[in-house]
Design an enzyme around this catalytic site. Structure first.
Site, PDB file in Angstrom:
ATOM      1  N   ASP A  32      -1.470  -1.733  -1.948  1.00 43.48           N
ATOM      2  CA  ASP A  32      -2.118  -0.670  -2.713  1.00 43.48           C
ATOM      3  C   ASP A  32      -1.689  -0.626  -4.179  1.00 43.48           C
ATOM      4  O   ASP A  32      -1.659   0.441  -4.800  1.00 43.48           O
ATOM      5  CB  ASP A  32      -1.870   0.701  -2.050  1.00 43.48           C
ATOM      6  N   LYS A  41      -4.992  -4.102  -6.385  1.00 40.70           N
ATOM      7  CA  LYS A  41      -5.520  -5.473  -6.370  1.00 40.70           C
ATOM      8  C   LYS A  41      -7.033  -5.483  -6.551  1.00 40.70           C
ATOM      9  O   LYS A  41      -7.586  -6.357  -7.201  1.00 40.70           O
ATOM     10  CB  LYS A  41      -5.147  -6.179  -5.057  1.00 40.70           C
ATOM     11  N   GLY A  47      -7.643  -1.983   1.934  1.00 40.84           N
ATOM     12  CA  GLY A  47      -8.567  -1.021   1.336  1.00 40.84           C
ATOM     13  C   GLY A  47      -8.441  -1.186  -0.169  1.00 40.84           C
ATOM     14  O   GLY A  47      -7.412  -0.850  -0.736  1.00 40.84           O
ATOM     15  N   HIS A  48      -9.437  -1.782  -0.783  1.00 39.55           N
ATOM     16  CA  HIS A  48      -9.370  -2.066  -2.215  1.00 39.55           C
ATOM     17  C   HIS A  48     -10.392  -1.197  -2.936  1.00 39.55           C
ATOM     18  O   HIS A  48     -11.596  -1.379  -2.762  1.00 39.55           O
ATOM     19  CB  HIS A  48      -9.631  -3.550  -2.467  1.00 39.55           C
ATOM     20  N   GLN A  54      -2.888  -6.818   1.244  1.00 39.80           N
ATOM     21  CA  GLN A  54      -1.494  -6.459   1.549  1.00 39.80           C
ATOM     22  C   GLN A  54      -0.597  -6.929   0.386  1.00 39.80           C
ATOM     23  O   GLN A  54      -1.056  -6.937  -0.735  1.00 39.80           O
ATOM     24  CB  GLN A  54      -1.032  -7.013   2.899  1.00 39.80           C
ATOM     25  N   THR A  82       2.783  -7.056   7.970  1.00 42.05           N
ATOM     26  CA  THR A  82       1.504  -7.387   8.579  1.00 42.05           C
ATOM     27  C   THR A  82       1.632  -8.777   9.200  1.00 42.05           C
ATOM     28  O   THR A  82       2.700  -9.394   9.126  1.00 42.05           O
ATOM     29  CB  THR A  82       0.356  -7.276   7.552  1.00 42.05           C
ATOM     30  N   LYS A 117      -1.110   2.075 -12.887  1.00 43.88           N
ATOM     31  CA  LYS A 117      -0.825   3.493 -12.670  1.00 43.88           C
ATOM     32  C   LYS A 117       0.311   4.042 -13.533  1.00 43.88           C
ATOM     33  O   LYS A 117       1.031   4.944 -13.120  1.00 43.88           O
ATOM     34  CB  LYS A 117      -0.570   3.743 -11.170  1.00 43.88           C
TER      35      LYS A 117
HETATM   36  P1  GDP Z   1      -5.261  -2.246  -3.498  1.00 46.36           P
HETATM   37  O1  GDP Z   1      -5.195  -2.127  -2.027  1.00 46.36           O
HETATM   38  O2  GDP Z   1      -4.118  -3.030  -4.067  1.00 46.36           O
HETATM   39  O3  GDP Z   1      -6.586  -2.747  -4.012  1.00 46.36           O
HETATM   40  O4  GDP Z   1      -5.098  -0.763  -4.069  1.00 46.36           O
HETATM   41  P2  GDP Z   1      -5.875   0.546  -3.534  1.00 46.36           P
HETATM   42  O5  GDP Z   1      -7.264   0.481  -4.036  1.00 46.36           O
HETATM   43  O6  GDP Z   1      -5.650   0.749  -2.081  1.00 46.36           O
HETATM   44  O7  GDP Z   1      -5.017   1.678  -4.246  1.00 46.36           O
HETATM   45  C1  GDP Z   1      -4.917   1.744  -5.625  1.00 46.36           C
HETATM   46  C2  GDP Z   1      -5.489   3.101  -6.088  1.00 46.36           C
HETATM   47  O8  GDP Z   1      -5.113   3.339  -7.423  1.00 46.36           O
HETATM   48  C3  GDP Z   1      -6.994   3.148  -6.064  1.00 46.36           C
HETATM   49  O9  GDP Z   1      -7.385   4.452  -5.731  1.00 46.36           O
HETATM   50  C4  GDP Z   1      -7.392   2.814  -7.487  1.00 46.36           C
HETATM   51  O10 GDP Z   1      -8.630   3.403  -7.858  1.00 46.36           O
HETATM   52  C5  GDP Z   1      -6.274   3.447  -8.249  1.00 46.36           C
HETATM   53  N1  GDP Z   1      -5.879   2.771  -9.496  1.00 46.36           N
HETATM   54  C6  GDP Z   1      -5.838   1.442  -9.763  1.00 46.36           C
HETATM   55  N2  GDP Z   1      -5.288   1.238 -10.987  1.00 46.36           N
HETATM   56  C7  GDP Z   1      -4.975   2.470 -11.475  1.00 46.36           C
HETATM   57  C8  GDP Z   1      -4.349   2.919 -12.676  1.00 46.36           C
HETATM   58  O11 GDP Z   1      -3.941   2.154 -13.543  1.00 46.36           O
HETATM   59  N3  GDP Z   1      -4.174   4.280 -12.805  1.00 46.36           N
HETATM   60  C9  GDP Z   1      -4.580   5.170 -11.847  1.00 46.36           C
HETATM   61  N4  GDP Z   1      -4.353   6.464 -12.058  1.00 46.36           N
HETATM   62  N5  GDP Z   1      -5.164   4.771 -10.716  1.00 46.36           N
HETATM   63  C10 GDP Z   1      -5.350   3.444 -10.532  1.00 46.36           C
HETATM   64  P1  IMO Z   2      -4.058  -3.377   0.849  1.00 42.24           P
HETATM   65  O1  IMO Z   2      -4.727  -4.732   0.809  1.00 42.24           O
HETATM   66  C1  IMO Z   2      -0.792  -0.952   2.387  1.00 42.24           C
HETATM   67  C2  IMO Z   2       0.654  -1.924   6.414  1.00 42.24           C
HETATM   68  C3  IMO Z   2       0.447  -0.904   7.504  1.00 42.24           C
HETATM   69  C4  IMO Z   2       1.669  -1.171   8.356  1.00 42.24           C
HETATM   70  C5  IMO Z   2       1.810  -2.685   8.286  1.00 42.24           C
HETATM   71  C6  IMO Z   2       1.194  -3.432   9.452  1.00 42.24           C
HETATM   72  O2  IMO Z   2      -4.987  -2.238   0.701  1.00 42.24           O
HETATM   73  O3  IMO Z   2      -2.895  -3.351  -0.087  1.00 42.24           O
HETATM   74  P2  IMO Z   2      -1.315  -3.969  10.133  1.00 42.24           P
HETATM   75  O4  IMO Z   2      -2.460  -3.070  10.461  1.00 42.24           O
HETATM   76  O5  IMO Z   2      -1.583  -4.901   8.976  1.00 42.24           O
HETATM   77  O6  IMO Z   2      -0.794  -4.713  11.322  1.00 42.24           O
HETATM   78  O7  IMO Z   2      -0.129  -2.972   9.676  1.00 42.24           O
HETATM   79  O8  IMO Z   2       1.159  -3.069   7.084  1.00 42.24           O
HETATM   80  N1  IMO Z   2      -0.571  -2.339   5.678  1.00 42.24           N
HETATM   81  C7  IMO Z   2      -0.869  -1.960   4.441  1.00 42.24           C
HETATM   82  N2  IMO Z   2      -0.237  -1.103   3.616  1.00 42.24           N
HETATM   83  N3  IMO Z   2      -1.891  -1.610   1.964  1.00 42.24           N
HETATM   84  C8  IMO Z   2      -2.509  -2.496   2.779  1.00 42.24           C
HETATM   85  O9  IMO Z   2      -3.532  -3.273   2.373  1.00 42.24           O
HETATM   86  C9  IMO Z   2      -2.030  -2.664   4.099  1.00 42.24           C
HETATM   87  N4  IMO Z   2      -2.408  -3.418   5.148  1.00 42.24           N
HETATM   88  C10 IMO Z   2      -1.501  -3.220   6.108  1.00 42.24           C
HETATM   89  O10 IMO Z   2       0.445   0.401   6.970  1.00 42.24           O
HETATM   90  O11 IMO Z   2       2.815  -0.602   7.768  1.00 42.24           O
HETATM   91 MG    MG Z   3      -5.235  -0.639  -0.538  1.00 44.15          MG
END
Ligand code: GDP
Ligand code: IMO
Ligand code: MG
Length: 424
Positions: free
Chosen positions: A13, A16, A40-41, A224, A239, A331
Site C-alpha cells: 500500500d 504502487k 488493491g491499487h 504487495q 504473502t 504521502k
Molecule cells: P498500492 O497498493 O501500493 O497501490 O497502494 P494503495 O492504493 O493500496 O494505497 C495507497 C493510498 O494512498 C491510495 O488511497 C492512494 O490514492 C493514496 N496515495 C497515493 N499517493 C499518495 C500521496 O502522495 N498522498 C496521499 N495523501 N495519498 C496518496
Molecule cells: P498491495 O498490492 C498490504 C498482506 C495481508 C496479510 C499477508 C498475507 O495493495 O500493496 P495474503 O492474502 O496475501 O495471503 O495475505 O499479506 N497483504 C497485503 N498488505 N497490501 C497488499 O497488497 C497486500 N496483499 C497481501 O494483509 O498480512
Molecule cells: Mg494496496
C-alpha cells in the site's frame, strides 16, 4: 529498450498503483508479475477513483497494453467483475493479455484460506482470505489448474476431479465442511469464464520479448511488497509470492538483464495490514492521526492499517534485495500537521546495533528502534508542484531519508491525484 520495475519496499500500500499510473504515461506495456486480488491499487484521476486488483494500473491509458503475467494467480470471477466495472466507467480493457501459464484461484482455495486462518486462531496471519496462499501452494505442489486449462475442457475436468478428490477429503474430514461439486465448478469455469477469458489468453513471454526487441517500453508493476515477500519478508507473516524485483523476471518471463531500472516505493511513514512484527509501530494519538490523515484503510478489504514511523533499516534492506536504482516517497502530505517527525535509523537488541534487519526473527521481535527527530513543516503540501518551493523542513526531511536510504529519491507524492507530486 530495457524494462522498468515498480516494487513496494515496505509492507504494501505504498502507492504502487499511483506511481505505475504516473510512469505509464511514458511506457507502452504494463505487466503485473505476481500476487492476485489480494492487491488493491488505488488511482485517482480528475477526482475519479479506480481501485484495481488484477488489471495492471496502466489500463487507464489508451496507448498501454496491460498484461497479466505468468506469476499472477487469477480468480476469473474477480477478473471479469473488474473488467466490467472498469468498462462501465468508460475504461477500455479490450487490449488486456493474460498469460496461459498463470494459475487459477479455485473456489476451494478461498474456502481453505478462510478455514486455515480460523484454525490458526490467535496465530492467524490476517490474510486477505482471497485464496492466494492455497493457490500458490497448489502451484508449488504441481496440482494447480492454469489459465490455459480453460481452453481444454477435457484436461481441465481431469485435473479438477483429481485435485478436488483430495480437497474434499480435507474439507469434510478435517474441517467438517460439505464437499464441493466438480460439476458446479466446471460449469462456471468452463462456461462463462472460459468463454470470456479465452480471447485474452496469450503467450505473454513471446509478446514481451517481441515488444522489447522493437524498442517498446515495459513497466512491471509489483503487488504487495518486499517485506511481504515469501523468501525475504517477515515469514510467516508474508504473502505466498515474490514481490521483490527478482520476481518480476520469473513472473513475466523477461530475463534478469532485461530489467534495468528498478523503482522502489515507500510511504514517508510506514503501514502494515495483518499480523506480524512491526518495530516502529505507533499507537495512541499520533498513530490515529496518521490513520485518519492518510485514510489508512484497505483499498479493497477496508481493514484499518497499522501505522508507524519511517524505518530506514528496512529501506536499506529493500535497496539491497531489489537492486533499487531510485525510490519514490509517497504521502509526505500526511505528515503536514506534525510538530516533530521521527525516523528509525537503526535497531538495537541485546547491546547490538543493526543497520539492516537481524536475520533471526526472534531478534526482530525484540529490537528497539533508534530514532532521530526532525522538525515538521506545519503547512499544507498538497498544492506544491515544485520541490524547491516547498518548506525547508519538508525538503530537509526528504534529504534525510535520501541520506539514510542511500539511493536517489526521484518522486515525492503530495496527494492521491495523478498530478500531486514533485521531483526533488
Ligand atoms: P498500492 O497498493 O501500493 O497501490 O497502494 P494503495 O492504493 O493500496 O494505497 C495507497 C493510498 O494512498 C491510495 O488511497 C492512494 O490514492 C493514496 N496515495 C497515493 N499517493 C499518495 C500521496 O502522495 N498522498 C496521499 N495523501 N495519498 C496518496
Ligand atoms: P498491495 O498490492 C498490504 C498482506 C495481508 C496479510 C499477508 C498475507 O495493495 O500493496 P495474503 O492474502 O496475501 O495471503 O495475505 O499479506 N497483504 C497485503 N498488505 N497490501 C497488499 O497488497 C497486500 N496483499 C497481501 O494483509 O498480512
Ligand atoms: Mg494496496
Amino acid at each position: 529498450m530495457p524494462a522498468t520495475v515498480v516494487v513496494g519496499t515496505q509492507w504494501g500500500d505504498e502507492g504502487k498503483g499511483k506511481l505505475t499510473d504516473l510512469l505509464a504515461g511514458e511506457m507502452d506495456v504494463v505487466v503485473r508479475y505476481q500476487g492476485g486480488h489480494n492487491a488493491g491499487h488505488r488511482i485517482v484521476v480528475a477526482g475519479e477513483a479506480f481501485a484495481l486488483q488484477l488489471v495492471p494500473s496502466g489500463v487507464l491509458y489508451e496507448h498501454i497494453t496491460p498484461v497479466i503475467g505468468n506469476g499472477v494467480v487469477i480468480d476469473p470471477k474477480v477478473l471479469l467483475g473488474e473488467i466490467d466495472t472498469l468498462s462501465a466507467k468508460g475504461v477500455d480493457c479490450s487490449r488486456l493479455l493474460v498469460s496461459g501459464n498463470a494459475h487459477l484461484i479455485m473456489p476451494y482455495h478461498q474456502e481453505l484460506d478462510r478455514l486455515t486462518e480460523r484454525f490458526l486462531g490467535k496465530n492467524a496471519l490476517g490474510t486477505t482470505k482471497r485464496g492466494i496462499g492455497p493457490a500458490y501452494a497448489d502451484k508449488a505442489a504441481r496440482v494447480g489448474l492454469r489459465v490455459q486449462d480453460l481452453l481444454d475442457p477435457k484436461i481441465f475436468r481431469e485435473k479438477l476431479d483429481m485435485v478436488l478428490y483430495e480437497k474434499n477429503l480435507v474439507l469434510s474430514k478435517v474441517y467438517n465442511r460439505l464437499p464441493m461439486k466438480a460439476e458446479e465448478i466446471a460449469e462456471a469455469y468452463l462456461g462463462v469464464y472460459a468463454e470470456r477469458i479465452a480471447p485474452m489468453i496469450s503467450d505473454t513471454v513471446t509478446y514481451l520479448h517481441d515488444v522489447l526487441g522493437v524498442g517498446k517500453r515495459i513497466l512491471l508493476e509489483g503487488a504487495q511488497a518486499t517485506f511481504l515477500d515469501l523468501d525475504h519478508g517477515t515469514y510467516p507473516f508474508v504473502t505466498s509470492s515474490n514481490p521483490v524485483a527478482g520476481g518480476a523476471a520469473t513472473g513475466s518471463g523477461l530475463g534478469p538483464r532485461d530489467l534495468s531500472r528498478i523503482v522502489g516505493i515507500a510511504k514517508a511513514y510506514i503501514t502494515r495490514v495483518g499480523a506480524g512484527p512491526f518495530p516502529t509501530e505507533l499507537e495512541g494519538e499520533t498513530g490515529d492521526l496518521l490513520v485518519e490523515r492518510g485514510h489508512e484503510f484497505g483499498t479493497n478489504t477496508g481493514r484499518r492499517r497499522r501505522v508507524g514511523w519511517f524505518d530506514a533499516v528496512m529501506a536499506r534492506q529493500a535497496v539491497r534485495l531489489n537492486s533499487l536504482s531510485e525510490i519514490a516517497i509517497t504521502k509526505l502530505d500526511v505528515l503536514d500537521t506534525l510538530e516533530e517527525i521521527q525516523v528509525c535509523v537503526a535497531y538495537e537488541a541485546a547491546g547490538v546495533r543493526y543497520a539492516v534487519p537481524p536475520y533471526h526473527q526472534s531478534t526482530l521481535h525484540e529490537v528497539t528502534p533508534i530514532y532521530e527527530t526532525l522538525p515538521g513543516w506545519g503547512r499544507d503540501l498538497s498544492g506544491y508542484t515544485r520541490f524547491e518551493e516547498m518548506p525547508v523542513e519538508a525538503r530537509d526531511y526528504i534529504a534525510f531519508l535520501r541520506e539514510q536510504i542511500g539511493v536517489p529519491i526521484s518522486v515525492v507524492g503530495l496527494g492521491p491525484e495523478r498530478e500531486q507530486f514533485v521531483r526533488p
